[in-house]
Design a protein around this motif. Structure first.
Motif, PDB file in Angstrom:
ATOM      1  N   LYS A 119       0.839  -1.201   0.000  1.00 32.72           N
ATOM      2  CA  LYS A 119       0.000   0.000   0.000  1.00 32.72           C
ATOM      3  C   LYS A 119       0.872   1.248   0.000  1.00 32.72           C
ATOM      4  N   VAL A 120       2.010   1.193   0.703  1.00 32.61           N
ATOM      5  CA  VAL A 120       2.965   2.300   0.663  1.00 32.61           C
ATOM      6  C   VAL A 120       3.666   2.322  -0.693  1.00 32.61           C
ATOM      7  N   SER A 123       2.378   4.221  -3.877  1.00 33.13           N
ATOM      8  CA  SER A 123       2.534   5.664  -4.040  1.00 33.13           C
ATOM      9  C   SER A 123       3.490   5.953  -5.193  1.00 33.13           C
ATOM     10  N   LYS A 124       3.006   6.645  -6.214  1.00 31.14           N
ATOM     11  CA  LYS A 124       3.829   6.932  -7.393  1.00 31.14           C
ATOM     12  C   LYS A 124       5.045   7.780  -7.025  1.00 31.14           C
ATOM     13  N   VAL A 125       4.845   8.739  -6.133  1.00 28.92           N
ATOM     14  CA  VAL A 125       5.956   9.595  -5.718  1.00 28.92           C
ATOM     15  C   VAL A 125       7.010   8.784  -4.980  1.00 28.92           C
ATOM     16  N   HIS A 126       6.568   7.930  -4.071  1.00 30.64           N
ATOM     17  CA  HIS A 126       7.503   7.100  -3.304  1.00 30.64           C
ATOM     18  C   HIS A 126       8.291   6.184  -4.236  1.00 30.64           C
ATOM     19  N   GLN A 127       7.608   5.581  -5.190  1.00 31.20           N
ATOM     20  CA  GLN A 127       8.293   4.725  -6.159  1.00 31.20           C
ATOM     21  C   GLN A 127       9.395   5.479  -6.890  1.00 31.20           C
ATOM     22  N   PHE A 164      -4.007   7.815 -11.715  1.00 32.96           N
ATOM     23  CA  PHE A 164      -3.543   6.995 -10.602  1.00 32.96           C
ATOM     24  C   PHE A 164      -4.020   5.548 -10.683  1.00 32.96           C
ATOM     25  N   GLU A 290       7.358   2.934 -13.452  1.00 34.44           N
ATOM     26  CA  GLU A 290       6.562   2.565 -12.282  1.00 34.44           C
ATOM     27  C   GLU A 290       6.744   1.085 -11.973  1.00 34.44           C
TER      28      GLU A 290
END
Length: 365
Positions: A119-120, A123-127, A164, A290
């Motif tokens: 779930k974390v 996150s596209k930004v986190h990836q 998203f 991604e």
């Protein structure tokens, strides 16, 4: 009835879930597919008595799970004959009960794929940040619903916009299907700013691609597939082209540095499995786009039969570790094509194949 050894949280309409169920049974295991709470065949029974807990799903006893795979989690099946006043309350209760159940399943599972860490990782930004940290190039990216910021970002630069989550708009008579997918950003002068500001989207510089790579990662095993057009042009989004004559898929090799970056990415994101999308530029620069922790993988085995991805995925679950071994005895038996010759596939195809998944579809007209 044998205690459940492996649990798949998914849906009976899903080809991947049924294929993995079949393969696990070939290995002598006792898998179960759970496809959500319902009044008919979605009964859970979770009892806590002193220091002991017990769980049954549709009458199947679930004690200590060897492996758990959250394939495509749908908390509950649609319900009917409920008064409008009770609908909102019931929906909330089902979501909360599902959340309690899934947390308990992870607690009793020795090995979980696509669980809470995913779930974390979604996150596209986190990836993108982690991908950059482990050595990948990443496209310049902006996530916003501010019109002026978008206009400034795309001015003078070839840019794309992505959303998203996947979604489809289909006419009820199935005469037309529209897909929410990657699009090139054109001139914004004539666009109503409200169409941008109604919801944030992902804006990126468009990589001058030569081709793309779909890298399926199962534990520590890598299966890279080159996706390209036979006319020499790269696709804006290969998903809308897959299956057409000009779209080609072939095995390829990645350098050791790219392979190590991919494995480091998966470990940093706490993922046991995922599909990484890479773009290779005309200058042979590799860009990370991604990673999808719940991505499809069997279409790659279908197009590249020498890639034993179904065998690998079931071995990951059965052995419960990243560095699982592939057993040569089973290599020719646990294949997608063997599954499609099985009674399990025939029964599934008669009842569930080609069913529409309303979770991803909005019907119009």
């Amino acid at each position: 009835m044998s205690p459940v050894t492996d649990l798949i949280v998914g849906t009976k309409t899903d080809y991947h879930a049924i294929a993995v169920m079949w393969a696990l049974k070939q290995l002598g295991r006792s898998p179960l597919l759970w496809d959500g709470l319902s009044i008919d065949d979605g009964h859970m029974h979770l009892a806590i008595d002193g220091g002991r807990s017990s769980l049954a799903l549709n009458g199947h006893q679930v004690e200590t799970l060897h492996s758990l795979w959250f394939r495509r989690q749908i908390p509950y099946k649609e319900f009917a004959n409920v008064t409008p006043e009770a609908h909102k309350f019931l929906k909330r209760e089902l979501y909360e009960a599902d959340r309690v159940l899934c947390a308990f399943l992870e607690k009793i599972s020795k090995f979980t794929v696509c669980g809470s860490p995913s779930k974390v990782a979604l996150s596209k930004v986190h990836q993108l940040q982690v991908a950059r940290d482990v050595g990948f190039r990443v496209p310049k990216t902006l996530i916003t619903n501010q019109f002026d910021a978008v206009r400034s970002f795309v001015t003078g630069t070839r840019s794309i916009v992505k959303h998203f989550a996947p979604h489809y708009f289909m006419r009820r008579d199935h005469s037309q299907l529209r897909v929410v997918g990657t699009s090139e950003v054109g001139e914004l002068m004539d666009i109503d700013p409200r169409s941008v500001e109604i919801a944030p989207a992902i804006y990126q510089e468009r990589v001058d691609k030569s081709y793309e790579v779909r890298l399926t990662v199962v534990g520590d095993k890598l299966f890279p597939a080159k996706i390209f057009s036979d006319d020499g042009d790269a696709f804006l989004d290969w998903r809308s082209e897959l299956g057409k004559a000009h779209c080609k898929v072939a095995p390829c090799k990645l350098g050791p540095q790219v392979e190590q970056s991919a494995l480091r990415l998966m470990r940093r994101l706490n993922l046991e499995y995922g599909c990484i999308d890479l773009a290779v530029s005309k200058l042979d620069e590799i860009y990370f786009l991604e990673v999808n922790p719940g991505g499809q993988f069997l279409f790659i085995e279908d197009l590249i039969p020498e890639y034993p991805i179904l065998h690998a995925f079931c071995s990951l679950l059965a052995q419960g570790r990243r560095d699982f071994a592939l057993n040569d005895t089973w290599r020719s038996k646990l294949t997608m094509r063997a599954f499609e010759r099985s009674d399990d596939f025939y029964e599934w195809e008669q009842v569930y194949a080609r069913k529409d998944d309303d979770h991803f579809i909005t019907y119009i007209g």
